[in-house]
Scaffold this active site. Structure first.
Site, PDB file in Angstrom:
ATOM      1  CG  ASP A 176      -7.141   3.840   2.641  1.00  0.00           C
ATOM      2  OD1 ASP A 176      -8.080   3.413   1.930  1.00  0.00           O
ATOM      3  OD2 ASP A 176      -7.115   5.009   3.066  1.00  0.00           O
TER       4      ASP A 176
ATOM      5  CE  LYS B 191      -1.438   2.496   3.229  1.00  0.00           C
ATOM      6  NZ  LYS B 191      -1.918   3.083   4.501  1.00  0.00           N
TER       7      LYS B 191
END
Length: 258
Positions: A167, A149
């Site tokens: 997220d 991420k």
């Protein structure tokens, strides 16, 4: 008389085609036209969406995103403003040292481990990358404290690549509204990369994050403020009338309310 060789080639081609598996359907509750309209509206609402972590260069961005795990952007910004004034390069961060880094970020959750990672990733950048942040995901995820991420955020915000940084907000939205449901962030990322129209992909992860942060909130989605309320297929939806489609005021980075 038919050529036996040509007949053999034709039969082989037919068998090859028959063995091919049909392309897997994209898992989404929305038609292409509906997906186009969803992201068209997001683009009108926020023509130039931005991430809300303060940074001055690719290095400070890497550090800020790594620090944001299990923390709010606003909280990270408060801690890093002073830190980045004195340490905005890997070497300056190393010169500062782990103990002083801890002092700057002690208001952030897991700050001890994060300070250790900041020093370790700074050391790796100096030792292996001449102090520069690499521009590939494979190299970025080698840095201590940097996962997929974080790497995707850096690739997008620092290097202009179209990525999908999944997220908690994006994971929730993708599943809640059935845009790209998946059991893991990686699964959701893969499906979003397929279902988001290509010409909207560059800004898509910011649109989805901001939509989740300010409208489709975790505790109670504010459907009355949602510009896609009429298209949304979430079973939690409480309103079918979309909010007025107008451009929102410019984002004020560093003062966001989580």
């Amino acid at each position: 008389m038919a050529n036996p060789k040509l007949k053999s080639i034709s039969k082989s081609l037919q068998n090859s085609i028959a063995r091919r598996k049909p392309a897997a359907a994209v898992k989404t509750a929305y038609s292409l036209a509906e997906r186009e309209e969803i992201f068209r509206r997001f683009s009108v609402q926020r023509p130039e969406p931005r991430g809300e972590l303060e940074h001055t260069n690719p290095f400070t961005l890497v550090v800020a995103v790594a620090l944001s795990a299990q923390a709010t952007d606003a909280g990270v910004n408060k801690a890093t403003r002073a830190l980045f004034k004195v340490a905005d390069t890997p070497q300056k961060m190393l010169d500062l040292g782990e103990e002083k880094v801890r002092d700057y970020i002690k208001t952030i959750g897991l700050y001890r481990n994060k300070a250790k990672n900041v020093i370790a990733l700074s050391q790796m950048l100096v030792d292996e990358f001449a102090g520069k942040v690499p521009e590939t995901r494979e190299e970025l995820v080698r840095l201590p404290g940097v996962g997929r991420k974080t790497a995707n955020v850096v690739l997008s915000m620092a290097f202009g690549q179209a990525t999908m940084a999944v997220d908690t907000h994006i994971f929730r939205i993708a599943n809640r509204i059935k845009l790209a449901p998946g059991k893991t962030p990686d699964e959701v990322e893969e499906r979003l990369m397929k279902v988001v129209p290509k010409h909207y992909l560059y800004h898509a992860h910011h649109w989805l994050i901001l939509h989740g942060r300010y409208t489709c909130k975790a505790r109670r989605p504010e459907c009355e403020r949602c510009v896609i309320a009429d298209i949304c297929k979430s079973p939690e939806k409480s309103c079918d009338i979309p909010a007025p489609l107008v451009e929102l005021p410019p984002q004020v980075i560093g003062e966001a309310v989580e």
